[in-house]
Design an enzyme around this catalytic site. Structure first.
Site, PDB file in Angstrom:
ATOM      1  CG  HIS A  25     -12.561  -3.752  10.630  1.00 52.06           C
ATOM      2  ND1 HIS A  25     -11.651  -3.008   9.928  1.00 52.06           N
ATOM      3  CD2 HIS A  25     -11.915  -4.893  10.968  1.00 52.06           C
ATOM      4  CE1 HIS A  25     -10.508  -3.670   9.842  1.00 52.06           C
ATOM      5  NE2 HIS A  25     -10.647  -4.828  10.457  1.00 52.06           N
TER       6      HIS A  25
ATOM      7  NE  ARG B 128      -3.094  -8.078  13.230  1.00 53.76           N
ATOM      8  CZ  ARG B 128      -4.067  -8.142  12.319  1.00 53.76           C
ATOM      9  NH1 ARG B 128      -4.896  -9.170  12.303  1.00 53.76           N
ATOM     10  NH2 ARG B 128      -4.201  -7.190  11.434  1.00 53.76           N
TER      11      ARG B 128
ATOM     12  CD  GLU C   7      -1.405  -4.188  10.512  1.00 50.26           C
ATOM     13  OE1 GLU C   7      -2.424  -4.779  10.897  1.00 50.26           O
ATOM     14  OE2 GLU C   7      -1.383  -2.993  10.200  1.00 50.26           O
TER      15      GLU C   7
ATOM     16  CE1 TYR D 274      -5.923   1.659  10.760  1.00 50.41           C
ATOM     17  CE2 TYR D 274      -6.721   0.872  12.877  1.00 50.41           C
ATOM     18  CZ  TYR D 274      -6.406   0.641  11.550  1.00 50.41           C
ATOM     19  OH  TYR D 274      -6.605  -0.598  11.018  1.00 50.41           O
TER      20      TYR D 274
ATOM     21  CG  ASN E 128      -2.076   0.894   1.165  1.00 46.67           C
ATOM     22  OD1 ASN E 128      -2.249   1.604   0.179  1.00 46.67           O
ATOM     23  ND2 ASN E 128      -2.901   0.888   2.212  1.00 46.67           N
TER      24      ASN E 128
ATOM     25  CG  HIS F  25      -2.632   1.543  13.011  1.00 47.09           C
ATOM     26  ND1 HIS F  25      -1.828   2.261  12.192  1.00 47.09           N
ATOM     27  CD2 HIS F  25      -3.216   0.602  12.233  1.00 47.09           C
ATOM     28  CE1 HIS F  25      -1.930   1.795  10.949  1.00 47.09           C
ATOM     29  NE2 HIS F  25      -2.759   0.783  10.954  1.00 47.09           N
TER      30      HIS F  25
ATOM     31  CD1 TRP G 187      -1.838   7.434  10.256  1.00 45.52           C
ATOM     32  CD2 TRP G 187      -1.547   5.439   9.282  1.00 45.52           C
ATOM     33  NE1 TRP G 187      -3.062   7.007   9.794  1.00 45.52           N
ATOM     34  CE2 TRP G 187      -2.915   5.792   9.204  1.00 45.52           C
ATOM     35  CE3 TRP G 187      -1.130   4.214   8.751  1.00 45.52           C
ATOM     36  CZ2 TRP G 187      -3.879   4.973   8.606  1.00 45.52           C
ATOM     37  CZ3 TRP G 187      -2.075   3.402   8.150  1.00 45.52           C
ATOM     38  CH2 TRP G 187      -3.430   3.775   8.082  1.00 45.52           C
TER      39      TRP G 187
ATOM     40  CG  ASP H  36      -4.915  -2.051  14.722  1.00 44.85           C
ATOM     41  OD1 ASP H  36      -3.861  -1.828  15.339  1.00 44.85           O
ATOM     42  OD2 ASP H  36      -4.970  -2.249  13.486  1.00 44.85           O
TER      43      ASP H  36
ATOM     44  CD  GLU I  67      -7.787  -6.841   9.815  1.00 43.61           C
ATOM     45  OE1 GLU I  67      -6.635  -7.217   9.532  1.00 43.61           O
ATOM     46  OE2 GLU I  67      -8.069  -5.667  10.094  1.00 43.61           O
TER      47      GLU I  67
ATOM     48  CG  HIS J  12      -2.893  -7.204   7.734  1.00 46.93           C
ATOM     49  ND1 HIS J  12      -2.057  -6.449   6.937  1.00 46.93           N
ATOM     50  CD2 HIS J  12      -3.821  -6.349   8.215  1.00 46.93           C
ATOM     51  CE1 HIS J  12      -2.457  -5.191   6.943  1.00 46.93           C
ATOM     52  NE2 HIS J  12      -3.528  -5.105   7.717  1.00 46.93           N
TER      53      HIS J  12
ATOM     54  NE  ARG K  34     -10.157  -2.833  13.435  1.00 43.84           N
ATOM     55  CZ  ARG K  34      -9.321  -2.168  12.626  1.00 43.84           C
ATOM     56  NH1 ARG K  34      -8.074  -2.578  12.498  1.00 43.84           N
ATOM     57  NH2 ARG K  34      -9.719  -1.135  11.934  1.00 43.84           N
TER      58      ARG K  34
ATOM     59  CD  GLU L 218      -4.301  -5.384  14.578  1.00 39.48           C
ATOM     60  OE1 GLU L 218      -5.491  -5.732  14.711  1.00 39.48           O
ATOM     61  OE2 GLU L 218      -3.839  -4.947  13.516  1.00 39.48           O
TER      62      GLU L 218
ATOM     63  CG  ASP M 151      -3.722  -2.489   2.706  1.00 38.78           C
ATOM     64  OD1 ASP M 151      -4.568  -2.345   3.614  1.00 38.78           O
ATOM     65  OD2 ASP M 151      -2.546  -2.775   2.925  1.00 38.78           O
TER      66      ASP M 151
HETATM   67  C1  GCO Z   1      -5.441  -3.670  10.068  1.00 39.84           C
HETATM   68  C2  GCO Z   1      -4.397  -2.720   9.605  1.00 39.84           C
HETATM   69  C3  GCO Z   1      -4.699  -1.882   8.413  1.00 39.84           C
HETATM   70  C4  GCO Z   1      -3.476  -1.084   7.974  1.00 39.84           C
HETATM   71  C5  GCO Z   1      -3.367  -1.072   6.488  1.00 39.84           C
HETATM   72  C6  GCO Z   1      -2.189  -0.266   5.976  1.00 39.84           C
HETATM   73  O1  GCO Z   1      -5.310  -4.132  11.182  1.00 39.84           O
HETATM   74  O2  GCO Z   1      -6.333  -4.004   9.305  1.00 39.84           O
HETATM   75  O3  GCO Z   1      -3.827  -2.035  10.675  1.00 39.84           O
HETATM   76  O4  GCO Z   1      -5.825  -1.105   8.585  1.00 39.84           O
HETATM   77  O5  GCO Z   1      -3.538   0.204   8.441  1.00 39.84           O
HETATM   78  O6  GCO Z   1      -3.286  -2.388   6.034  1.00 39.84           O
HETATM   79  O7  GCO Z   1      -2.013  -0.425   4.616  1.00 39.84           O
HETATM   80 MG    MG Z   2      -3.670  -3.479  12.254  1.00 40.82          MG
END
Ligand code: GCO
Ligand code: MG
Length: 405
Positions: free
Chosen positions: A122, A285, A264, A159, A37, A214, A405, A212, A341, A314, A147, A238, A318
């Site tokens: 989600h 993951r 991930e 996020y 991505n 993140h 991020w 998550d 997921e 994951h 989630r 996560e 994307d």
């Molecule tokens: C998740 C991930 C995604 C990522 C994304 C980045 O747990 O699904 O954190 O949301 O942010 O795959 O490209």
């Molecule tokens: Mg994630």
């Protein structure tokens, strides 16, 4: 069965995907996903210039040797671009082997360990009530693991929360430069416990939740969050912190019994070796696309199994439907599979490009007996959706410092 041609497609049916097609001299072909991505064209160049020429004429059945050739044979090994390129070739070769044997890939891995694959969906909301309303909708559809992500009051974007974007797929495909988001641990901490407290009040303990972070927290903040959430019994927390330094998780682990998931963004077994071996995590993951394909994920799953670590691949938007298909075969086989997921592939443009053969029912995904990966890709339809440069956001603390991020 010789590799005769390898085609690389980059298309944007709502978001960018890099899809690889390996064709053999027998007419049997296979598909792979090489999407990174925001860095899609680097993988395209890596494949076309440095991988494809080396593979023409090789025996498509030699999956392991080709994997080792592309991994050990590149002096500059590892990294997301290299490993996504290897992953796509590897998936395509497993697809070919399955079709040649007239067996689904999970049969080649060792057969089914379960009837179906448990999914988590989600629920992303503008506020806690909105998140929980969305969770209720998913519970009504039969999902047993959700989630929960909610906007953080006082922060413009959080996020996982889509704002006016109703369709998750539209999250990418129209960002010619990286948008900027902000982060405040204090503001997040003021919201997060209420989210899970209200979720348990509303739904009791009959469903499971994940969340998550993140990678926005420092290890000590993660430890604190894990403690605060212990009584709400999460299935896992996560990406609480980055683990480039895998020792970070020793600190978190010693302080909380909230189960931990990570991986991930990992590209090889080496990125998770210490975390698994020291039992610092509960779920790994890693994704087939980003960690070297089916061959590599099988190895990680087996390694993780001896340390009581389960797999939780994951499944963000994307990762293309080809990657999801690869995960399904691994999930149905892996004795230590945990959960997958799932964001769905409802986008119409995407459905024109990819046809899959699994079905989703009551929060579970079931496989058919289609040979290979059980996925089809429409090359002609792909030309209707050309690549669009697009970035993931970057994140800054409120004083302007660049953050994860
Ligand atoms: C998740 C991930 C995604 C990522 C994304 C980045 O747990 O699904 O954190 O949301 O942010 O795959 O490209
Ligand atoms: Mg994630």
């Amino acid at each position: 069965m010789k590799i005769a041609e390898i085609k690389v497609f980059v298309s944007c049916p709502g978001r960018n995907f890099v899809t690889v097609k390996v064709l053999t001299d027998t007419g049997v072909y296979g598909l792979g996903d090489a999407t990174v991505n925001g860095r899609e064209m680097s993988v395209v160049a890596y494949l076309e210039e440095h991988v494809v020429p080396c593979l023409i004429g090789r025996n498509a059945h030699d999956i392991e040797d080709i994997w080792q050739y592309l991994y050990k044979g590149a002096y500059w090994r590892k990294g997301p671009i290299t490993m996504a390129a290897i992953a796509a070739i590897d998936m395509a070769l497993w697809d070919i082997k399955g079709k040649a044997a007239n067996l689904p890939v999970y049969q080649l891995l060792g057969g089914k360990s379960r009837k179906g694959v448990t999914l988590y969906a989600h629920a992303n909301g503008e506020n806690i009530a909105d998140t929980l309303d969305k969770a209720e909708g998913l519970i009504e559809q039969g999902f047993k693991v959700i989630r929960l992500q909610s906007a953080v009051p006082g922060l413009k974007v959080t996020y996982g929360v889509l704002g006016d974007k109703k369709d998750y797929f539209e999250l990418q495909g129209n960002r010619p430069l990286p948008p900027e988001e902000e982060w405040s641990t204090q503001k997040y901490f003021n919201m997060i416990v209420d989210l899970f407290e209200q979720a348990r009040e509303r739904f009791g303990y009959t469903v499971d939740f994940v969340h998550d972070v993140h990678s926005r927290l420092t290890p000590i903040e993660s430890a604190k969050l894990g403690q605060m959430l212990e009584k709400y019994n999460l299935l896992f927390l996560e990406d609480a912190s980055m683990a480039e330094n895998q020792d970070n998780y020793k600190l978190i682990r010693q302080k909380t019994s909230t189960p931990l998931a990570i991986g991930e963004t990992y590209n090889t077994i080496w990125d998770c070796k210490d975390l698994i071996q020291n039992q610092l995590i509960d779920y790994i993951r890693t994704a087939a696309t980003h960690a070297g394909g089916i061959t590599a994920l099988r190895r990680i799953a087996d390694y993780a199994s001896i340390y009581n670590v389960k797999t939780a691949p994951h499944g963000a938007p994307d990762l293309s439907p080809v990657c999801f298909a690869a995960h399904m075969h691994l999930n149905i086989w892996a004795p230590n599979f945990g959960i997958q997921e799932f964001v769905g592939f409802g986008n119409e443009q995407l459905q024109k490009l990819f046809k899959h053969d699994y079905r989703v029912e009551n929060g579970m995904a079931y496989m058919s007996d289609a040979p290979g990966l059980g996925i089809e890709f429409d090359e002609d339809a792909a030309t209707e959706y050309p690549y669009k440069r697009s970035y993931l956001p970057v994140s800054r603390l409120e004083d302007g410092t660049l953050w994860n991020w």
